[in-house]
Design an enzyme around this catalytic site. Structure first.
Site, short mmCIF file in Angstrom:
data_model
loop_
_atom_site.label_atom_id
_atom_site.label_comp_id
_atom_site.label_asym_id
_atom_site.label_seq_id
_atom_site.Cartn_x
_atom_site.Cartn_y
_atom_site.Cartn_z
CB SER A 102 -48.85 -47.52 42.35
OG SER A 102 -49.15 -47.43 43.69
CG ASP A 146 -57.97 -48.65 40.53
OD1 ASP A 146 -58.91 -48.01 40.03
OD2 ASP A 146 -57.29 -48.23 41.49
C1 MEV Z 1 -59.83 -45.64 43.03
O1 MEV Z 1 -58.81 -45.69 42.04
C2 MEV Z 1 -61.18 -45.44 42.40
C3 MEV Z 1 -62.37 -45.32 43.35
O2 MEV Z 1 -63.54 -45.16 42.53
C4 MEV Z 1 -62.50 -46.55 44.23
C5 MEV Z 1 -62.93 -47.81 43.47
O3 MEV Z 1 -63.32 -47.73 42.30
O4 MEV Z 1 -62.90 -48.87 44.11
C6 MEV Z 1 -62.26 -44.10 44.25
#
Ligand code: MEV
Length: 313
Positions: A102, A146
């Site tokens: 989000s 993301d």
């Molecule tokens: C967060 O959505 C994913 C993680 O691998 C952190 C990142 O990729 O920066 C936990």
């Protein structure tokens, strides 16, 4: 009157969360069942933000919105525009802090809306660069997974620092996405994994290596319709993520319920320590049963994700 509009969906990390921070590959899928929208209008006076957490002048926004403030300022600077005179409204059906991306979705929607307001074409490179401003504040040194997935709206095979690749999936199966209803703790989880890695590299490095191998195996199974094998990969990834302490009781409970029901594999998705889990099912009928069991076991929401319908370019 709206003069600028931008929207973005979320993401589901299929494989490789956390290990992606250490240069291992990850696979993420665009998640369009919930969306974030940003509307921009011209007003007189201070630039104002209107979102779930806060309504008021941008420069007085609470610390929680530090990333958004930095992003709006960076985008307006990039666009060579005044920093006042805008009304920025954000609406989102993506549940916040659940590992569904989000925060990156809000950022992508804001940048798209501001570029739209000033009738400036937006490239993927500039979008990623700007979104990195807020993601670095929200997550401290994010891998970029993301933002990449949400901005491209495609199935991404991602390795930090490398050109992202898109996976052409050929697989029949459904994911059930289930929300524990608890806020995930991505920042804390990432920082605790780092501490564990620094203090005990002999323990953590083989786990990260194996998570990377599993992601590569999963990418082959996605291309060759091997849904059962993909499920096995997902479950092993979950065990490894548990061993670096990024799961929690609620996630463990839902993963167990899914596996005792009709799931072929199940794991947490995203940063962990709360947030969402995913369960892989062979068909819709099984997915409906699994989702029902997950709801009875306490999931606050569930979504179906038909893997054969995901657009892969
Ligand atoms: C967060 O959505 C994913 C993680 O691998 C952190 C990142 O990729 O920066 C936990």
């Amino acid at each position: 009157m709206t003069i600028g509009y931008g929207e973005a969906g979320g993401k589901i990390i299929l494989m490789g969360e956390h290990s992606v921070v250490y240069g291992k590959p990850a696979i993420a899928l665009p998640f369009s069942k919930a969306q974030t929208q940003c509307y921009v209008d011209f007003i007189k006076g201070d630039t104002t933000i209107d979102c779930f957490y806060y309504q008021g002048p941008l420069h007085k926004a609470p610390l929680l919105l530090k990333g958004v403030v930095a992003l709006v300022n960076a985008t307006l600077t990039y666009l060579n525009q005044e920093h006042d005179g805008l009304f920025i409204r954000i609406e989102s059906s993506l549940p916040p802090q659940r590992g569904l991306g989000s925060s990156a979705a809000v950022s992508v929607a804001i940048v798209r809306a501001l570029f739209d307001a000033f009738k400036t074409p937006l490239t993927h490179e500039i979008l990623s660069e700007l979104v990195h401003v807020s993601e670095s504040i929200h997550h401290t040194n994010p891998s970029g997974l993301d933002a990449s997935t949400i901005a491209s709206e495609q199935v991404v095979f991602f390795e930090k620092g490398k050109e992202k690749q898109f996976i052409s999936m050929k697989i029949d199966g459904y994911l059930v996405v289930a929300d524990t209803g608890r806020h995930g703790q991505t920042k804390q989880a990432v920082s605790e994994v780092r501490t564990m890695w620094i203090e005990n590299p002999e323990h953590v490095n083989p786990i990260l290596d194996r998570l990377g191998e599993l992601t590569i195996e999963a990418s082959m199974f996605l291309r060759s319709n091997k849904v059962e094998e993909l499920g096995v990969c997902m479950s092993e990834a979950h065990s490894l993520l548990r061993s670096i302490n990024v799961s929690d009781d609620a996630l463990e409970h839902l993963v167990k319920v899914a596996m005792e029901s009709r799931a072929l594999g199940a794991k947490l998705t995203g940063g962990g320590k709360g947030g969402c889990m995913i369960a892989l099912c062979a068909n819709l009928e099984d997915a409906i049963v699994v989702a029902e069991n997950l709801k009875q076991a306490g999931a606050s929401n569930t979504w179906f994700y038909n893997l054969s319908e995901v657009i892969s370019k």
